[in-house]
Design a protein around this motif. Sequence first.
Motif, PDB file in Angstrom:
ATOM      1  N   VAL A  17       6.920  -1.951   9.056  1.00  0.00           N
ATOM      2  CA  VAL A  17       5.361  -2.263   9.685  1.00  0.00           C
ATOM      3  C   VAL A  17       4.741  -2.489   8.451  1.00  0.00           C
ATOM      4  CG1 VAL A  17       4.358  -3.330  11.092  1.00  0.00           C
ATOM      5  CG2 VAL A  17       5.281  -2.580  11.812  1.00  0.00           C
ATOM      6  N   ALA A  18       4.544  -3.942   7.754  1.00  0.00           N
ATOM      7  CA  ALA A  18       3.382  -4.464   6.882  1.00  0.00           C
ATOM      8  C   ALA A  18       2.268  -4.738   7.403  1.00  0.00           C
ATOM      9  CB  ALA A  18       3.386  -5.724   6.206  1.00  0.00           C
ATOM     10  N   LEU A  19       1.189  -3.434   6.992  1.00  0.00           N
ATOM     11  CA  LEU A  19      -0.384  -2.852   7.813  1.00  0.00           C
ATOM     12  C   LEU A  19      -0.685  -4.604   6.946  1.00  0.00           C
ATOM     13  CD1 LEU A  19       0.143  -0.061   9.342  1.00  0.00           C
ATOM     14  CD2 LEU A  19       0.759  -1.729  10.831  1.00  0.00           C
ATOM     15  N   VAL A  20      -1.629  -5.602   7.844  1.00  0.00           N
ATOM     16  CA  VAL A  20      -2.656  -6.483   6.881  1.00  0.00           C
ATOM     17  C   VAL A  20      -3.844  -5.818   7.784  1.00  0.00           C
ATOM     18  CG1 VAL A  20      -2.264  -8.416   6.063  1.00  0.00           C
ATOM     19  CG2 VAL A  20      -0.632  -7.585   6.078  1.00  0.00           C
ATOM     20  N   ALA A  21      -5.131  -5.886   6.302  1.00  0.00           N
ATOM     21  CA  ALA A  21      -6.727  -6.120   7.004  1.00  0.00           C
ATOM     22  C   ALA A  21      -7.018  -5.743   5.774  1.00  0.00           C
ATOM     23  CB  ALA A  21      -6.561  -5.426   8.284  1.00  0.00           C
ATOM     24  N   ARG A  22      -8.972  -5.663   5.951  1.00  0.00           N
ATOM     25  CA  ARG A  22      -9.391  -5.485   4.872  1.00  0.00           C
ATOM     26  C   ARG A  22      -9.977  -3.810   4.778  1.00  0.00           C
ATOM     27  NH1 ARG A  22     -13.850  -9.286   6.054  1.00  0.00           N
ATOM     28  NH2 ARG A  22     -13.562  -7.758   8.566  1.00  0.00           N
ATOM     29  N   ARG A  23      -9.721  -2.961   5.505  1.00  0.00           N
ATOM     30  CA  ARG A  23     -10.131  -2.021   6.072  1.00  0.00           C
ATOM     31  C   ARG A  23      -8.579  -1.135   5.688  1.00  0.00           C
ATOM     32  NH1 ARG A  23     -13.562  -2.402  11.336  1.00  0.00           N
ATOM     33  NH2 ARG A  23     -11.609  -3.498  11.932  1.00  0.00           N
ATOM     34  N   LYS A  24      -8.698  -0.381   4.464  1.00  0.00           N
ATOM     35  CA  LYS A  24      -7.278  -0.007   4.586  1.00  0.00           C
ATOM     36  C   LYS A  24      -7.493   1.849   4.946  1.00  0.00           C
ATOM     37  CE  LYS A  24      -5.212   0.332  -0.103  1.00  0.00           C
ATOM     38  NZ  LYS A  24      -5.472  -0.048  -1.453  1.00  0.00           N
ATOM     39  N   ASP A  25      -8.713   2.521   5.533  1.00  0.00           N
ATOM     40  CA  ASP A  25      -8.914   2.904   5.633  1.00  0.00           C
ATOM     41  C   ASP A  25      -8.424   3.617   7.175  1.00  0.00           C
ATOM     42  OD1 ASP A  25     -11.190   1.651   6.065  1.00  0.00           O
ATOM     43  OD2 ASP A  25     -12.219   3.832   7.197  1.00  0.00           O
ATOM     44  N   ARG A  26      -9.152   2.664   7.984  1.00  0.00           N
ATOM     45  CA  ARG A  26      -8.169   2.557   8.731  1.00  0.00           C
ATOM     46  C   ARG A  26      -6.544   2.054   9.070  1.00  0.00           C
ATOM     47  NH1 ARG A  26     -12.500   0.641  12.781  1.00  0.00           N
ATOM     48  NH2 ARG A  26     -10.555   0.176  14.255  1.00  0.00           N
ATOM     49  N   THR A  42      14.704  -4.945  10.453  1.00  0.00           N
ATOM     50  CA  THR A  42      14.006  -5.969  10.522  1.00  0.00           C
ATOM     51  C   THR A  42      12.431  -5.111   9.480  1.00  0.00           C
ATOM     52  OG1 THR A  42      13.109  -5.913  12.312  1.00  0.00           O
ATOM     53  CG2 THR A  42      14.370  -6.776  12.572  1.00  0.00           C
ATOM     54  N   VAL A  43      11.752  -6.775   9.050  1.00  0.00           N
ATOM     55  CA  VAL A  43      10.651  -6.189   8.788  1.00  0.00           C
ATOM     56  C   VAL A  43       9.826  -7.379   9.557  1.00  0.00           C
ATOM     57  CG1 VAL A  43       9.759  -6.454   6.529  1.00  0.00           C
ATOM     58  CG2 VAL A  43      12.217  -5.781   6.163  1.00  0.00           C
ATOM     59  N   ALA A  44       8.364  -7.033   9.547  1.00  0.00           N
ATOM     60  CA  ALA A  44       7.183  -7.191  10.489  1.00  0.00           C
ATOM     61  C   ALA A  44       6.324  -7.189  10.122  1.00  0.00           C
ATOM     62  CB  ALA A  44       7.243  -7.263  11.953  1.00  0.00           C
ATOM     63  N   PHE A  45       5.097  -8.373   9.847  1.00  0.00           N
ATOM     64  CA  PHE A  45       4.274  -8.679   9.044  1.00  0.00           C
ATOM     65  C   PHE A  45       2.650  -8.436  10.238  1.00  0.00           C
ATOM     66  CE2 PHE A  45       1.446 -10.841   6.517  1.00  0.00           C
ATOM     67  CZ  PHE A  45       0.724 -10.549   5.221  1.00  0.00           C
ATOM     68  N   VAL A  46       2.106  -7.644  10.646  1.00  0.00           N
ATOM     69  CA  VAL A  46       0.563  -7.915  10.739  1.00  0.00           C
ATOM     70  C   VAL A  46      -0.378  -7.975  10.351  1.00  0.00           C
ATOM     71  CG1 VAL A  46      -0.106  -7.302  13.263  1.00  0.00           C
ATOM     72  CG2 VAL A  46       1.974  -6.355  12.892  1.00  0.00           C
ATOM     73  N   THR A  47      -1.163  -8.909  10.880  1.00  0.00           N
ATOM     74  CA  THR A  47      -2.249  -9.090  10.212  1.00  0.00           C
ATOM     75  C   THR A  47      -3.186  -8.691  11.266  1.00  0.00           C
ATOM     76  OG1 THR A  47      -2.854 -11.509  11.476  1.00  0.00           O
ATOM     77  CG2 THR A  47      -1.847 -11.718   8.584  1.00  0.00           C
ATOM     78  N   GLY A  48      -4.182  -8.649  11.238  1.00  0.00           N
ATOM     79  CA  GLY A  48      -5.439  -7.088  11.744  1.00  0.00           C
ATOM     80  C   GLY A  48      -5.212  -6.797  12.091  1.00  0.00           C
ATOM     81  N   ALA A  49      -4.673  -5.658  11.531  1.00  0.00           N
ATOM     82  CA  ALA A  49      -3.771  -4.358  11.862  1.00  0.00           C
ATOM     83  C   ALA A  49      -4.628  -3.417  12.139  1.00  0.00           C
ATOM     84  CB  ALA A  49      -2.208  -4.356  11.311  1.00  0.00           C
TER      85      ALA A  49
END
Length: 249
Positions: free
Chosen positions: A30-39, A4-11
């Motif tokens: 897991v797709a890790l979604v947020a603005r700070r790409k380095d994190r 399965t594939v998960a999409f998490v905002t504020g990751a």
Amino acid sequence: MTGTVAFVTGASSGIGAATGRELARRGAAVALVARRKDRLEQLAAEIQGEGGRALVVGTDITDQRQAIDAVERTVAELGRLDTVVNNAGVMLLGPIVDAPTAEWDRMVALNLQGLLYVAHAALPHLLTAADSGPRNVADLVNISSVAGRRATPNSGVYNLTKFGVNAFTESLRQEVTERRVRVSVVEPGAVVTELADHLREEIRETAMRVFADVEKLQADDIADAIAYIVTRPRRVAVNEMLIRPTEQV
Ligand code: NDP
């Protein structure tokens, strides 16, 4: 959650990072979604180091175009979408009288509009996943708050956004549950994260005092609850989960 594939905002921090890590441990890509790409890249490296699969998706979800692109890129690169955790949020407390209304705009833009954009873009894929896939069920988990159930002074617009998340969750649940997309809401009490860092100095001091003697939840406690919800057998839908620190009244 293998296959399965998960999409998490504020990751990039707090509850979202813990959830990304936990769902990856349980086998989801897991797709890790947020603005700070380095994190996000640090977390992706950690997940990959443990043998998991992670995709870094630097995105500002308050921009609908970016929210759509994030979902579409996830499906293009990871192949499907079974689980969405709509977690990104901001809490800017303070009195309503004389409030800097830019803070209201930020909360409405992220806690409501961003969450709606992600849900709207993801739903067609979740409906597809519920019909075809390893589990024949899909999950959309919205992160609300105790503030989504109880209004308190100095929290008016945060309350507005989180009550809104609860109402939207229940309406959408009724709309899609027969098609086996489970829509759930999680309502944490005080959790140790970066959430309070965005408060104005004078507000932060007051807010901190309220919970000074309370042993707060850890982000992992909420990630654990989310993982519980999304790993139930197909027949079980956990609609709502309210989780407070034991000492929080
Ligand atoms: P954090 O501040 O640690 O995390 C917030 C996350 O949201 C960050 O990853 C941040 O990443 C992301 N984010 C902020 N703006 C955007 C944006 N425009 N686009 C995409 N992502 C964005 O706080 P928490 O982990 O505590 O918060 C997670 C959720 O839990 C929130 O919805 C909050 O309301 C809720 N909650 C938290 C509680 C607590 O006590 N901590 C209690 C109850 C509910 P970046 O800045 O990199 O974009």
